[in-house]
Design an enzyme around this catalytic site. Structure first.
Site, mmCIF file in Angstrom:
data_model
loop_
_atom_site.group_PDB
_atom_site.id
_atom_site.type_symbol
_atom_site.label_atom_id
_atom_site.label_comp_id
_atom_site.label_asym_id
_atom_site.label_seq_id
_atom_site.Cartn_x
_atom_site.Cartn_y
_atom_site.Cartn_z
ATOM 1 C CE LYS A 22 -1.803 1.654 4.026
ATOM 2 N NZ LYS A 22 -1.513 3.076 4.301
ATOM 3 C CG ASN A 23 2.182 2.785 3.520
ATOM 4 O OD1 ASN A 23 1.038 3.114 3.199
ATOM 5 N ND2 ASN A 23 2.543 2.575 4.769
ATOM 6 C CB CYS A 116 -5.198 11.003 11.441
ATOM 7 S SG CYS A 116 -3.731 10.080 11.688
ATOM 8 N NE ARG A 121 0.264 10.436 9.970
ATOM 9 C CZ ARG A 121 -0.104 9.456 9.140
ATOM 10 N NH1 ARG A 121 -1.288 8.917 9.261
ATOM 11 N NH2 ARG A 121 0.702 9.047 8.191
ATOM 12 C CG ASP A 307 2.777 1.509 9.528
ATOM 13 O OD1 ASP A 307 2.355 2.373 10.315
ATOM 14 O OD2 ASP A 307 3.119 1.765 8.357
ATOM 15 N NE ARG A 399 -7.439 4.456 5.230
ATOM 16 C CZ ARG A 399 -6.567 4.988 6.069
ATOM 17 N NH1 ARG A 399 -6.878 5.149 7.320
ATOM 18 N NH2 ARG A 399 -5.384 5.365 5.656
HETATM 19 N N1 EPU Z 1 6.854 14.218 10.883
HETATM 20 C C1 EPU Z 1 7.149 15.519 11.201
HETATM 21 N N2 EPU Z 1 7.034 16.447 10.204
HETATM 22 C C2 EPU Z 1 6.656 16.131 8.932
HETATM 23 C C3 EPU Z 1 6.375 14.792 8.621
HETATM 24 C C4 EPU Z 1 6.485 13.846 9.629
HETATM 25 O O1 EPU Z 1 7.490 15.847 12.324
HETATM 26 O O2 EPU Z 1 6.582 17.036 8.086
HETATM 27 C C5 EPU Z 1 6.979 13.187 11.929
HETATM 28 C C6 EPU Z 1 5.691 12.402 12.136
HETATM 29 O O3 EPU Z 1 4.794 13.076 13.012
HETATM 30 C C7 EPU Z 1 6.210 11.100 12.701
HETATM 31 C C8 EPU Z 1 7.528 10.908 11.954
HETATM 32 O O4 EPU Z 1 7.892 12.215 11.477
HETATM 33 O O5 EPU Z 1 6.512 11.263 14.065
HETATM 34 C C9 EPU Z 1 7.480 9.954 10.786
HETATM 35 O O6 EPU Z 1 6.366 10.226 9.958
HETATM 36 P P1 EPU Z 1 6.421 10.041 8.400
HETATM 37 O O7 EPU Z 1 6.368 11.374 7.736
HETATM 38 O O8 EPU Z 1 7.549 9.142 8.028
HETATM 39 O O9 EPU Z 1 5.023 9.329 8.106
HETATM 40 P P2 EPU Z 1 4.234 9.424 6.745
HETATM 41 O O10 EPU Z 1 5.192 9.497 5.636
HETATM 42 O O11 EPU Z 1 3.168 10.454 6.840
HETATM 43 C C10 EPU Z 1 4.172 6.855 6.281
HETATM 44 C C11 EPU Z 1 3.141 5.776 6.155
HETATM 45 C C12 EPU Z 1 2.549 5.469 7.521
HETATM 46 C C13 EPU Z 1 3.664 5.058 8.474
HETATM 47 C C14 EPU Z 1 4.740 6.157 8.524
HETATM 48 C C15 EPU Z 1 5.935 5.784 9.377
HETATM 49 C C16 EPU Z 1 2.268 6.117 3.916
HETATM 50 C C17 EPU Z 1 1.109 6.452 3.064
HETATM 51 N N3 EPU Z 1 2.097 6.206 5.238
HETATM 52 O O12 EPU Z 1 3.486 8.006 6.745
HETATM 53 O O13 EPU Z 1 1.671 4.365 7.328
HETATM 54 O O14 EPU Z 1 3.161 4.830 9.758
HETATM 55 O O15 EPU Z 1 5.213 6.440 7.178
HETATM 56 O O16 EPU Z 1 6.541 4.637 8.886
HETATM 57 O O17 EPU Z 1 3.324 5.756 3.416
HETATM 58 C C18 EPU Z 1 -0.143 2.947 7.778
HETATM 59 O O18 EPU Z 1 0.131 2.347 6.725
HETATM 60 O O19 EPU Z 1 -0.969 2.501 8.608
HETATM 61 C C19 EPU Z 1 0.528 4.205 8.070
HETATM 62 C C20 EPU Z 1 0.075 5.071 8.982
#
Ligand code: EPU
Length: 420
Positions: A22-23, A116, A121, A307, A399
């Site tokens: 998915k990701n 969320c 986030r 995850d 999802r």
């Molecule tokens: N963060 C910041 N600032 C930002 C972005 C992120 O502080 O601008 C923080 C977040 O709050 C968190 C950490 O950095 O503490 C890591 O977040 P990340 O940005 O890596 O998460 P994401 O890219 O939004 C993806 C996956 C998530 C998964 C996370 C961590 C997708 C679509 N989503 O989210 O997947 O938990 O990486 O591995 O790729 C799931 O599949 O259930 C899911 C939530």
């Protein structure tokens, strides 16, 4: 609304096929915006999140068809650049259209994603990285308004309070591939889904080095072309079935699962006493003796994935002894704790730490799914609980898990989907 009814106590046995990630699917689908040629993506899972991304692409002028696991993306209108609130608000992953829209169409208007259920986030790193590339970004009426006419390569530090960010890395990477000059992303995310994205972009003609490490180098090119690309298997789906096998004391072959992408989980489960073998085309998981309690801390890849934290907790609730699980990526991602407790789990929550005292058996109860991975944890708990577990609001599971109840039934679980 559908719900799941599970009668616990059946050992999982047989073989399950792991589908595409998915990701990886979400950013790779978004990356098709970077070319007007036809792109064919294979091994795309059937999930509502994928359906949402296809809807966004359609609104952005793409003609998208999905036949089984093959998605074909053609361009019909290349002037659109707005991703609306009503779609973006249903899936945070929609933010990954921002980078490719800026890169190719030089402008984007994407609804600002809200918080969320797994906690705050923020998107500050996405914005910082894009601004460092020379993108003009403001927030107006709940939308991110981006203008990228002056985009150019730069050296960007992309680390935040919680380390690297997966989708911020994806967004900057996708914006930079068509930018003039060289871009270096320092503290880039190393996740396999980023490596897969870079693989797709390179097949489209992008020049990228260092993906999979914390430093990614991109030399901008003028144009990308269409191609056919097959996605990596879903490591979180594979990890969930590995934990489902452990919790039911089963014996399951995970066809297509990548051993190398799951080392942190395999390391912990082996320490607990589970038998896990690398096979040519997947992973064999066998329960042979009672498991020991373990301590787990989530980290960015290659650390233990956030995850899989909820599903690991479900396993520890029925593992004799005391386990400790610490969440370092989303310190508030513990919505499953209260629902697991309704089933008889003994869990103490203290900030980002949980202390779990394994009980002999959980008991089935009506519980409510709250987010994708928390819901998966409730399914795992239901598979071993005494009596019936009724899980409502299972649209969260749809999802991110392709045919979950069918795959589990084929492995011998007593699980069915009914209308509420
Ligand atoms: N963060 C910041 N600032 C930002 C972005 C992120 O502080 O601008 C923080 C977040 O709050 C968190 C950490 O950095 O503490 C890591 O977040 P990340 O940005 O890596 O998460 P994401 O890219 O939004 C993806 C996956 C998530 C998964 C996370 C961590 C997708 C679509 N989503 O989210 O997947 O938990 O990486 O591995 O790729 C799931 O599949 O259930 C899911 C939530």
């Amino acid at each position: 609304m559908d719900k799941l009814l599970i009668r616990g106590g059946k050992k999982l046995k047989g073989s399950v096929t792991i589908t595409g990630a998915k990701n990886a699917a979400l950013p790779l689908l978004a990356a098709t915006i970077l070319t007007d040629d036809v792109c064919v993506l294979k091994n795309i899972p059937t999930l509502t999140d994928v359906g949402t991304m296809i809807k966004i692409l359609t609104r952005l002028g793409k003609n998208v068809t999905k036949e089984n696991d093959v998605v074909t993306v053609r361009s019909s209108n290349t002037n659109k650049y707005k991703a609306l609130y009503e779609i973006v608000s249903t899936m945070r992953g929609s933010i990954c259209v921002l980078g490719p829209l800026i890169g190719k169409r030089k402008k984007a208007e994407v609804s600002f994603p809200g918080g969320c259920v797994i906690g705050p986030r923020p998107i500050d790193l996405h914005l910082k990285g894009l601004r460092d590339l020379g993108v003009n970004l403001k927030v107006k009426g709940g939308y991110l308004i981006a203008r990228g006419e002056k985009i150019r390569g730069n050296r960007i530090y992309l680390g935040g309070h919680f380390g690297s960010s997966v989708l911020a890395t994806a967004n900057v990477l996708m914006a930079a591939v068509l930018a003039r000059g060289k871009t270096i992303i320092e503290n880039a995310a190393c996740e396999p889904e980023i490596v897969d994205l870079a693989g797709f972009l390179k097949k489209m003609g992008a020049m990228i080095r260092g993906e999979g490490s914390h430093r990614i180098e991109i030399s901008g090119v003028k144009k990308l072309h269409g191609c056919t690309y097959s996605l990596i298997p879903d490591r979180i789906e594979a990890g969930t079935y590995m934990l489902a096998t452990a919790i039911t004391k089963g014996n399951v072959f995970l066809k297509n699962a990548s051993y190398d992408n799951l080392l942190a989980l395999i390391d912990k489960l082996t320490e607990a006493g589970l038998n896990i073998e690398r096979r040519k085309n997947g992973i064999r998981v066998r329960y042979t003796k009672p498991l020991r309690p373990i301590d787990v801390t989530t980290f960015a890849y290659p650390g233990f994935p956030t995850d899989l934290q909820a599903q690991m907790m479900a396993l520890m609730t029925v593992t004799e002894g005391i386990s400790v699980i610490t969440e370092k990526i989303y310190p508030e991602r513990f919505i499953h704790v209260s629902e697991l407790s309704r089933m008889g789990a003994q869990i103490v929550l203290e900030g980002p730490n949980t202390i779990i005292k394994g009980v002999k058996r959980l008991s089935g109860a009506p519980v409510m799914a709250s987010d994708l991975r928390a819901s998966a944890a409730l399914v795992l708990a239901g598979l071993v609980a005494k009596g019936e577990t009724e899980i409502s609001r299972i649209y969260h599971l749809d999802r991110g898990y392709d045919n979950l109840e069918k795959k589990l039934s084929r492995l011998g679980a007593d699980i069915k989907r009914v209308k509420e």
